[in-house]
Write an enzyme that holds these catalytic residues in place. Structure first.
Site, short mmCIF file in Angstrom:
data_model
loop_
_atom_site.label_atom_id
_atom_site.label_comp_id
_atom_site.label_asym_id
_atom_site.label_seq_id
_atom_site.Cartn_x
_atom_site.Cartn_y
_atom_site.Cartn_z
N LYS A 126 1.05 -1.58 -0.25
CA LYS A 126 -0.14 -0.23 -0.31
C LYS A 126 0.59 0.95 -0.06
CE LYS A 126 -4.37 1.04 0.58
NZ LYS A 126 -5.51 0.50 -0.66
N ASP A 166 -6.67 4.24 -4.59
CA ASP A 166 -7.52 4.13 -3.60
C ASP A 166 -8.50 5.88 -3.24
OD1 ASP A 166 -7.46 2.16 -1.00
OD2 ASP A 166 -7.60 3.82 -0.50
P1 NDP Z 1 -12.78 7.99 -3.06
O1 NDP Z 1 -11.59 8.56 -2.96
O2 NDP Z 1 -13.49 7.67 -4.99
O3 NDP Z 1 -14.10 8.41 -2.63
C1 NDP Z 1 -14.17 8.00 -0.90
C2 NDP Z 1 -15.21 8.49 -0.50
O4 NDP Z 1 -15.15 8.37 1.52
C3 NDP Z 1 -15.67 10.06 -0.57
O5 NDP Z 1 -17.21 9.74 -0.30
C4 NDP Z 1 -15.37 10.78 1.04
O6 NDP Z 1 -15.97 12.18 0.87
C5 NDP Z 1 -15.03 9.86 2.31
N1 NDP Z 1 -14.37 9.73 2.86
C6 NDP Z 1 -13.30 9.59 2.87
N2 NDP Z 1 -12.46 10.27 3.85
C7 NDP Z 1 -12.81 9.91 5.28
C8 NDP Z 1 -12.82 9.91 6.15
N3 NDP Z 1 -12.45 11.23 6.81
N4 NDP Z 1 -14.50 10.65 7.06
C9 NDP Z 1 -15.76 10.48 6.08
N5 NDP Z 1 -15.77 10.03 4.94
C10 NDP Z 1 -14.09 9.89 4.57
O7 NDP Z 1 -12.19 6.52 -2.58
P2 NDP Z 1 -12.70 5.53 -3.13
O8 NDP Z 1 -14.05 4.72 -3.17
O9 NDP Z 1 -11.80 4.35 -4.20
O10 NDP Z 1 -12.64 4.25 -0.97
C11 NDP Z 1 -13.28 4.25 -0.65
C12 NDP Z 1 -13.05 3.10 0.47
O11 NDP Z 1 -13.13 1.43 -0.41
C13 NDP Z 1 -11.88 3.36 0.95
O12 NDP Z 1 -11.65 2.53 2.50
C14 NDP Z 1 -10.97 2.23 0.28
O13 NDP Z 1 -9.14 2.02 0.81
C15 NDP Z 1 -11.17 1.17 -0.34
N6 NDP Z 1 -10.93 0.61 -1.38
C16 NDP Z 1 -11.46 0.76 -2.76
C17 NDP Z 1 -11.12 0.45 -3.76
C18 NDP Z 1 -10.94 0.43 -4.88
O14 NDP Z 1 -10.46 0.17 -5.66
N7 NDP Z 1 -11.11 2.49 -5.68
C19 NDP Z 1 -11.20 -1.12 -3.28
C20 NDP Z 1 -11.56 -1.79 -2.23
C21 NDP Z 1 -11.11 -1.28 -1.15
P3 NDP Z 1 -14.84 13.12 0.96
O15 NDP Z 1 -15.04 13.40 -0.84
O16 NDP Z 1 -15.67 13.81 1.72
O17 NDP Z 1 -13.12 13.04 1.74
O1 2IT Z 2 -7.89 -1.38 -1.11
C1 2IT Z 2 -7.76 -1.74 -1.72
O2 2IT Z 2 -7.22 -3.51 -2.66
C2 2IT Z 2 -7.52 -0.85 -3.70
N1 2IT Z 2 -7.28 0.14 -2.87
C3 2IT Z 2 -7.43 -1.56 -4.79
C4 2IT Z 2 -5.84 -1.77 -4.79
C5 2IT Z 2 -5.25 -2.34 -6.30
O3 2IT Z 2 -4.83 -2.65 -6.72
O4 2IT Z 2 -6.39 -2.51 -7.36
#
Ligand code: NDP
Ligand code: 2IT
Length: 449
Positions: A126, A166
């Site tokens: 990460k 992420d």
């Molecule tokens: P994005 O940046 O696209 O979206 C993040 C969302 O979460 C936004 O709506 C943001 O709101 C909100 N958020 C972020 N930080 C906080 C906080 N401290 N408190 C409340 N809300 C918060 O990220 P992703 O959708 O890609 O990721 C979301 C989650 O999913 C994370 O935990 C990530 O690790 C996990 N994840 C992502 C993957 C991927 O492929 N993208 C894969 C697996 C897991 P705001 O705009 O107000 O900050």
């Molecule tokens: O938390 C996760 O699994 C991710 N943000 C996606 C990682 C990846 O390599 O696609």
């Protein structure tokens, strides 16, 4: 508790005393794999748990850039290369002001287990920086990404370490990062980053994969417990990549999504969320979720005023925390249970606090744990890597079908592990045990490294 586990946990708490998220992630895993450790007394002598919880390498570096006002700003970048046991280090990059070593290590640790569950040849890593992309111009984002990659490039490679997106890192950032990598290395190493744009090596369905995968897992979990998504009320925290595509797939299965959020508050639309409006606000305008009520005056915006997000006060059958770690507290868990929640699906990494998860399990709420339920994103990243190696593209339908099969198999692994150890439908323990068993076998086979 098993004395070996207790010893390792104590050492980890002492050695990493400032890293609360990391300790939490390790505790969560070690406290559920006890039945396996009890059966393998030989693990202690080869320090298997100590090696599994110590990153192979942790890189921290300076990232300076010049903002649009001509001022130089310095951020801290990270890459935690946690484990290359079953494949090249693999995991996303997070750009968010809260990023620190503890958060990087917790995410890297979780990633090893998640990646093992996918059944694909990917290790765990990460990275990220304490940089906030919000409110920055495209040029500022580009200069930051170029500076970040100028250092990161010496540590990664398509057979070494493959970052992706992420929080705060999406298609725009991956494009700038890829451009700078290619420029410095003078080689078109397509598989060095995943989540790339479709015009230069990205995979169809990667954008949708984490959210879609979460719903495929939920479908399997509900079906194993004589339930389904049709007509169920759903609330989804976050409004980023994971939340948006979880909403899309849930709606396509006939679920009724009534709420979404961002860090400032949530929207409640009793007529059902209009996802096109959310996409327009978040993906096109990069705006705030509060703007939704301008398009749909009948919807309600509820501002967040404490650690307990207002979205969890809304009555729902299924709650999908898809924003960030520890966003669903014990208070919120109690409220959800009081309102009759049936199932929780963790789209974000470690979104439920440990006591919240325990409360759900104790009250017979089904929990789809993050390591398993959100693994569709990284699994599709691995499919992107294999397309890059083959110099070939699959269709959307082909990738989506593979993703669906992978999620079905992940659920099966969690269920079988839970059944094997008499844990009923505790898929949290099931996921940890299934992943740990696979990793432990590889670790034993590879000797003391
Ligand atoms: P994005 O940046 O696209 O979206 C993040 C969302 O979460 C936004 O709506 C943001 O709101 C909100 N958020 C972020 N930080 C906080 C906080 N401290 N408190 C409340 N809300 C918060 O990220 P992703 O959708 O890609 O990721 C979301 C989650 O999913 C994370 O935990 C990530 O690790 C996990 N994840 C992502 C993957 C991927 O492929 N993208 C894969 C697996 C897991 P705001 O705009 O107000 O900050
Ligand atoms: O938390 C996760 O699994 C991710 N943000 C996606 C990682 C990846 O390599 O696609």
């Amino acid at each position: 508790m098993n004395s070996y586990i207790e010893k390792v946990l104590n050492e980890i708490e002492t050695k990493n005393c400032y890293e609360k998220e990391y300790i939490q992630a390790v505790e969560e895993v070690l406290s559920t794999i006890e039945p396996v450790i009890d059966q393998h007394k030989e693990f202690e002598n080869i320090a298997l748990l100590e090696r599994m919880t110590e990153p192979e390498r942790l890189i921290s570096f300076r990232v300076p850039y010049v903002n649009d006002e001509g001022k130089t700003i310095v951020h801290r970048g990270y890459r935690v290369q946690f484990s290359s046991l079953i494949g090249p280090y693999k995991g996303g990059l997070r750009f968010h002001p809260s990023v620190n070593q503890s958060i990087m290590k917790f995410l890297g640790f979780e990633q090893i287990f998640k990646n093992a569950l996918t059944g694909l040849p990917i290790g765990g890593g990460k990275g990220g920086a304490d940089f906030d992309p919000k409110g920055k111009s495209d040029n500022e984002i580009m200069r930051f990404c170029q500076s970040f990659m100028t250092e990161l490039q010496r540590h990664i490679g398509q057979d070494v370490d493959v970052p992706a997106g992420d929080i705060g890192v999406g298609a725009r950032e991956i494009g700038y990062l890829f451009g700078q990598y290619k420029r410095i290395r003078n080689a078109y190493e397509g598989g060095v980053l995943t989540g790339k744009g479709l015009s230069y090596g990205g995979s169809l369905a990667r954008t949708e994969a984490t959210g879609y995968g979460l719903i495929y897992f939920m479908r399997e979990m509900l079906s194993a417990n004589s339930q389904n998504l049709q007509g169920k009320t759903v609330t989804i925290s976050g409004s980023g990549n994971v939340a948006i595509y979880a909403c899309e797939k849930a709606q396509s299965y006939g679920a009724f999504v009534v709420a979404m959020s961002d860090s400032k508050g949530c929207i409640y639309d009793k007529n059902g969320i209009d996802l096109n409006i959310v996409k327009q606000i978040k993906e096109v305008e990069r705006g705030r979720i509060s703007e939704y009520v301008k398009y749909r005056p009948e919807a309600e915006y509820i501002e967040r005023t404490s650690d307990d997000s207002p979205i969890w006060n809304i009555k729902t059958d299924i709650a999908l925390p898809c924003a960030t770690q520890n966003e669903l507290t014990l208070n919120s868990a109690k409220k959800l249970v009081e309102n009759g929640v049936l199932a929780i699906g963790e789209g974000a990494n470690m979104p439920c606090t440990k006591d919240a998860t325990e409360y759900f399990l104790a009250h017979n709420v089904l929990v789809a744990p993050a390591k398993a339920a959100n693994a569709g994103g990284v699994a599709t990243s691995a499919i992107e890597m294999s397309q890059n190696s083959m110099r070939y593209y699959m269709t959307f339908e082909e990738v989506d079908a593979k993703l669906d099969t992978i999620m079905v198999n992940i659920f099966k692994s969690c269920k079988e592990a839970a059944e094997k150890y008499d844990l009923g439908n505790n898929y949290v323990a099931g996921a940890n045990i299934a992943a740990f068993t696979k990793l432990a076998q590889a670790m034993v086979a590879q000797g003391i490294v």
